[in-house]
Structures are given as structure tokens and as C-alpha cells.
Write a protein that holds these residues in place. Structure first.
Motif, PDB file in Angstrom:
ATOM      1  N   THR A   1     -32.731 -40.804 -57.486  1.00 26.73           N
ATOM      2  CA  THR A   1     -32.302 -40.727 -56.083  1.00 26.73           C
ATOM      3  C   THR A   1     -32.958 -41.836 -55.277  1.00 26.73           C
ATOM      4  O   THR A   1     -32.298 -42.518 -54.484  1.00 26.73           O
ATOM      5  CB  THR A   1     -32.671 -39.342 -55.482  1.00 26.73           C
TER       6      THR A   1
ATOM      7  N   LYS B   1     -34.209 -44.751 -56.329  1.00 27.38           N
ATOM      8  CA  LYS B   1     -33.675 -46.073 -56.708  1.00 27.38           C
ATOM      9  C   LYS B   1     -32.258 -46.256 -56.143  1.00 27.38           C
ATOM     10  O   LYS B   1     -31.938 -47.311 -55.598  1.00 27.38           O
ATOM     11  CB  LYS B   1     -33.625 -46.201 -58.237  1.00 27.38           C
TER      12      LYS B   1
ATOM     13  N   ILE C   1     -47.097 -41.538 -56.091  1.00 22.44           N
ATOM     14  CA  ILE C   1     -45.846 -41.246 -56.805  1.00 22.44           C
ATOM     15  C   ILE C   1     -44.749 -42.236 -56.393  1.00 22.44           C
ATOM     16  O   ILE C   1     -44.041 -42.800 -57.232  1.00 22.44           O
ATOM     17  CB  ILE C   1     -45.408 -39.780 -56.559  1.00 22.44           C
TER      18      ILE C   1
ATOM     19  N   ILE D   1     -33.845 -38.932 -47.744  1.00 19.75           N
ATOM     20  CA  ILE D   1     -34.067 -38.241 -49.027  1.00 19.75           C
ATOM     21  C   ILE D   1     -34.927 -37.003 -48.788  1.00 19.75           C
ATOM     22  O   ILE D   1     -35.899 -37.055 -48.035  1.00 19.75           O
ATOM     23  CB  ILE D   1     -34.771 -39.169 -50.051  1.00 19.75           C
ATOM     24  N   VAL D   2     -34.549 -35.912 -49.457  1.00 18.86           N
ATOM     25  CA  VAL D   2     -35.320 -34.681 -49.322  1.00 18.86           C
ATOM     26  C   VAL D   2     -36.310 -34.564 -50.491  1.00 18.86           C
ATOM     27  O   VAL D   2     -35.948 -34.787 -51.640  1.00 18.86           O
ATOM     28  CB  VAL D   2     -34.373 -33.448 -49.319  1.00 18.86           C
ATOM     29  N   LYS D   3     -37.569 -34.251 -50.148  1.00 19.09           N
ATOM     30  CA  LYS D   3     -38.593 -34.006 -51.176  1.00 19.09           C
ATOM     31  C   LYS D   3     -38.432 -32.581 -51.707  1.00 19.09           C
ATOM     32  O   LYS D   3     -38.152 -31.694 -50.916  1.00 19.09           O
ATOM     33  CB  LYS D   3     -40.005 -34.106 -50.566  1.00 19.09           C
ATOM     34  N   PRO D   4     -38.673 -32.308 -52.974  1.00 19.04           N
ATOM     35  CA  PRO D   4     -39.039 -33.271 -53.997  1.00 19.04           C
ATOM     36  C   PRO D   4     -37.822 -34.067 -54.451  1.00 19.04           C
ATOM     37  O   PRO D   4     -36.751 -33.497 -54.657  1.00 19.04           O
ATOM     38  CB  PRO D   4     -39.569 -32.390 -55.132  1.00 19.04           C
ATOM     39  N   PHE D   5     -38.003 -35.389 -54.636  1.00 22.21           N
ATOM     40  CA  PHE D   5     -36.879 -36.249 -54.997  1.00 22.21           C
ATOM     41  C   PHE D   5     -36.966 -36.625 -56.476  1.00 22.21           C
ATOM     42  O   PHE D   5     -38.010 -36.422 -57.113  1.00 22.21           O
ATOM     43  CB  PHE D   5     -36.878 -37.514 -54.134  1.00 22.21           C
ATOM     44  N   THR D   6     -35.881 -37.177 -56.996  1.00 21.57           N
ATOM     45  CA  THR D   6     -35.920 -37.673 -58.381  1.00 21.57           C
ATOM     46  C   THR D   6     -36.031 -39.199 -58.318  1.00 21.57           C
ATOM     47  O   THR D   6     -35.597 -39.806 -57.323  1.00 21.57           O
ATOM     48  CB  THR D   6     -34.639 -37.300 -59.156  1.00 21.57           C
ATOM     49  N   PRO D   7     -36.578 -39.839 -59.365  1.00 29.18           N
ATOM     50  CA  PRO D   7     -36.673 -41.301 -59.352  1.00 29.18           C
ATOM     51  C   PRO D   7     -35.301 -41.946 -59.145  1.00 29.18           C
ATOM     52  O   PRO D   7     -35.173 -42.930 -58.416  1.00 29.18           O
ATOM     53  CB  PRO D   7     -37.222 -41.638 -60.739  1.00 29.18           C
TER      54      PRO D   7
ATOM     55  N   ASN E   1     -45.580 -45.785 -57.751  1.00 25.41           N
ATOM     56  CA  ASN E   1     -45.351 -45.876 -59.199  1.00 25.41           C
ATOM     57  C   ASN E   1     -43.861 -45.853 -59.533  1.00 25.41           C
ATOM     58  O   ASN E   1     -43.410 -46.576 -60.425  1.00 25.41           O
ATOM     59  CB  ASN E   1     -46.062 -44.731 -59.925  1.00 25.41           C
ATOM     60  N   THR E   2     -43.108 -45.009 -58.835  1.00 29.10           N
ATOM     61  CA  THR E   2     -41.653 -44.948 -59.078  1.00 29.10           C
ATOM     62  C   THR E   2     -41.013 -46.292 -58.755  1.00 29.10           C
ATOM     63  O   THR E   2     -40.162 -46.795 -59.497  1.00 29.10           O
ATOM     64  CB  THR E   2     -41.007 -43.825 -58.227  1.00 29.10           C
TER      65      THR E   2
ATOM     66  N   MET F   1     -48.386 -38.365 -52.744  1.00 25.92           N
ATOM     67  CA  MET F   1     -47.017 -38.853 -52.559  1.00 25.92           C
ATOM     68  C   MET F   1     -46.960 -40.376 -52.562  1.00 25.92           C
ATOM     69  O   MET F   1     -46.034 -40.962 -53.126  1.00 25.92           O
ATOM     70  CB  MET F   1     -46.431 -38.335 -51.230  1.00 25.92           C
TER      71      MET F   1
ATOM     72  N   LYS G   1     -30.792 -44.852 -53.572  1.00 24.25           N
ATOM     73  CA  LYS G   1     -30.728 -44.995 -52.112  1.00 24.25           C
ATOM     74  C   LYS G   1     -31.153 -46.407 -51.695  1.00 24.25           C
ATOM     75  O   LYS G   1     -30.575 -46.997 -50.796  1.00 24.25           O
ATOM     76  CB  LYS G   1     -31.638 -43.956 -51.423  1.00 24.25           C
TER      77      LYS G   1
END
Lengths: 203, 125
Positions: free
Chosen positions: B113, B115, B18, B105-111, B21-22, B15, B117
Motif C-alpha cells: 500500500t 509503495k 518501519i 493511508i490507514v495504519k496498520p498499512f502493508t508495504p 525500512n519499508t 513507526m 500510494k
């Protein structure tokens, strides 16, 4: 005297029956406890297997991230080199050959698409953390079953019961409800609640 | 905004990679990482961070205890904190918000979401 003999013989008979029936009880207890003891012995293997799965998925996820990072790095380099190439083409030449710039833009667009795909792959690897939490929960359940089997063996064998197996489960904090596929509107609902709470709490 | 120094706190190495990197793809290149709340507090003693992204379920010190410790210090009252976790039960969110989390934010999140937030929190400050 005859009466006493009869009584002794009757008692002997009863004792014989009692011995036979006790032997049967002992046999039944063994039939019951042997599988319990057997299951009890297998618990560490099951817990270790879960740990192994967890370690292997973690390793695989890192290898995938390495690859996606490499794809992104190379894509960045290609975009940079394409830019340099386009800038190095004399204006006159590109005016006479407009397809050159068009091709360069098309390559850039495809490379950017590859970068997006790499990001999607990487983001999907969040499953590893979520699965790991689910496995930790399964380990705790196995640990609990081991405790219960051990309690049963204690009832039957007392001090001679096999020792409580030291838990091989790697203790990890986890969310038992961790879910790889939450509803599409989960984040939306959370956002609504967060906004509502912010208003209440006066932020 | 892109010069923000961000601390990503999560016990899962996958995590952390991830998230980092995001963030980097979104232009936030100055990102440090911590494995749990205790580790994060130690890093905050030596470095100044502009933004915290934290998980909830972590060993040693969980995300909620970490947020409570951070908010207990006057100098961190306004520090933006984003919680990124699998926990999405109403009571959990209420607890996190009461502790002083700025968004959730709830996992799994999107990139997107993540950015969005970050931008949203920064805009509201």
C-alpha cells in the motif's frame, strides 16, 4: 418541677440517640470514604504500570526491528555473494553441471523468502504504535477517574482532603479509535473517499 | 524516482523505523525523519524534500496543522504529501484532503500500500 425533670431526661435521651446515630453516620462515612481514599492512592500505580507496559513494548519492538534488519542485511550479503559465486564459475563447468546454477537459484529464492518474512514481521510491529495510543487513552481515563475520586474526597473532607495527585500520565496525543485490526476493506473505502474528494476539490 | 528525498514524520520511533525500512526496501534510500510537525518544518528550512509522509496525531504540531503550514507556502504548493494515520473517520479524511494531502493511508498499512500510494502520487504529478 417534675415536668421539667421529665423534659430534661427526654432531651438527654434524644441527645444520646442523636450522638449514637451521629457516630453511626461518621462510621458509615468512613466506611464509604476509606475505600475511595484507598482507590485514590492506587491511581498513580495504575498509570505508571501503563507507562511501563508502553515503554517495554516499545523496547521489545525495537529489538525485533534490530533482528529483522540484521536478517535482511545478511540475506542481501548472501544474495550478493551467490551472484559473485555464479559469475566466477567457468561457463564450461556450469554447462557440464547445470544443477550448480539450479541450486544457487534455489538458495537465492529461499533467502528472498526469508527477507519477505522479515518484512512481514517488521510490518506487524505497527501494533506497538497502535497499542501505545490505546494505552494513552486508558491513562487519560484513569486520570479522569482520579479527578472524580478527588472531587468526592473534597466533598467529605473539605480542606483536609488528600491533595490532587499530580498526573503521572505521560501526555501523548492519540487516536482513541486506533485499531490493530481494521476491516480488510478499510483502506479500500478510504481510497474511494479520497478519489471522490479529489474530484470534488478539483485536483 | 528512486532518488527522491523523503521526509517521514511520526512521533512513534517504532513507526519511523518501519516506514524508513519499508521505503529502503522499495528502493528509496534517501529518507530523513522528524518527530512532529514542528520538527519537520525545522528540517524543511535546511533541506529540500521531494516527498512528505506524515502521521496525524503528534505532539507540538499535529499532522493536520503541519500540512496546513506547508501548503500555506507557495514553494510547497506542489510538494507531494501522504498522510499515514490510524484515523479513518470520514470527517478526518475530508479535513486532511481539504488541507492539501495528496493521499491517505490507514495504519496498520502493508508495504505494498505504501509503495503503491507513493507511485500513484508521483504518476499524477
Amino acid at each position: 418541677m417534675e415536668d421539667t425533670k421529665d423534659l430534661v431526661s427526654e432531651i438527654q435521651g434524644e441527645l444520646q440517640d442523636l450522638t449514637t446515630s451521629l457516630s453511626e453516620v461518621v462510621k458509615s462515612i468512613h466506611e464509604l470514604t476509606d475505600p475511595i481514599a484507598e482507590s485514590h492512592k492506587k491511581i498513580p500505580g495504575a498509570a505508571l504500570q501503563l507507562e511501563k507496559i508502553n515503554a517495554q513494548t516499545e523496547e521489545a519492538a525495537h529489538r525485533m526491528i534490530d533482528k529483522t534488519e540484521s536478517i535482511t542485511r545478511v540475506a542481501d550479503e548472501i544474495i550478493g555473494d551467490l551472484g559473485k559465486l555464479c559469475r566466477s564459475i567457468p561457463a564450461e563447468y556450469s554447462e557440464q553441471n547445470p544443477s550448480i546454477i539450479k541450486i544457487a537459484k534455489s538458495i537465492e529464492s529461499k533467502v528472498r523468502q526469508n527477507m519477505c518474512d522479515a518484512e512481514v514481521i517488521q510490518i506487524a510491529l505497527q501494533f506497538q504504535d497502535i497499542t501505545s495510543q490505546q494505552l494513552s487513552y486508558a491513562s487519560i481515563l484513569i486520570d479522569d477517574i482520579e479527578q472524580k475520586l478527588h472531587n468526592l474526597l473534597n466533598i467529605f473532607f473539605g480542606e483536609q482532603a488528600p491533595e490532587r495527585l499530580i498526573s503521572l500520565v505521560q501526555k501523548r496525543v492519540f487516536d482513541p479509535n486506533a485499531d490493530n485490526n481494521p476491516n480488510e476493506d478499510t483502506q479500500e473505502s478510504v481510497d474511494c473517499l479520497v478519489e471522490e474528494l479529489k474530484n470534488k476539490l478539483g485536483e | 524516482m528512486r532518488n527522491l528525498k523523503i521526509l517521514a514524520v511520526d512521533d512513534s520511533p517504532t513507526m519511523r523505523r518501519i516506514i524508513i525500512n519499508t521505503l529502503k526496501r522499495a528502493g528509496f534510500s534517501d529518507v530523513d525523519e522528524a518527530t512532529d510537525g514542528k520538527d519537520a518544518l525545522a528540517k524543511m528550512q535546511v533541506d529540500d524534500f521531494d516527498f512528505i509522509i506524515t502521521d496525524w496525531n503528534m505532539p507540538e504540531m499535529d499532522g493536520l496543522a503541519f500540512v496546513n503550514s506547508v501548503r500555506a507556502e507557495d514553494k510547497y504548493k506542489a510538494l507531494p504529501i501522504l498522510m499515514v494515520t490510524t484515523r479513518c473517520v470520514k470527517d478526518d479524511i475530508v479535513q486532511a484532503m481539504k488541507a492539501g494531502v495528496n493521499s491517505y493511508i490507514v495504519k496498520p498499512f502493508t508495504p505494498d500500500t505504501l509503495k503503491d500510494k507513493i507511485k500513484q502520487i508521483l504518476r499524477s504529478r
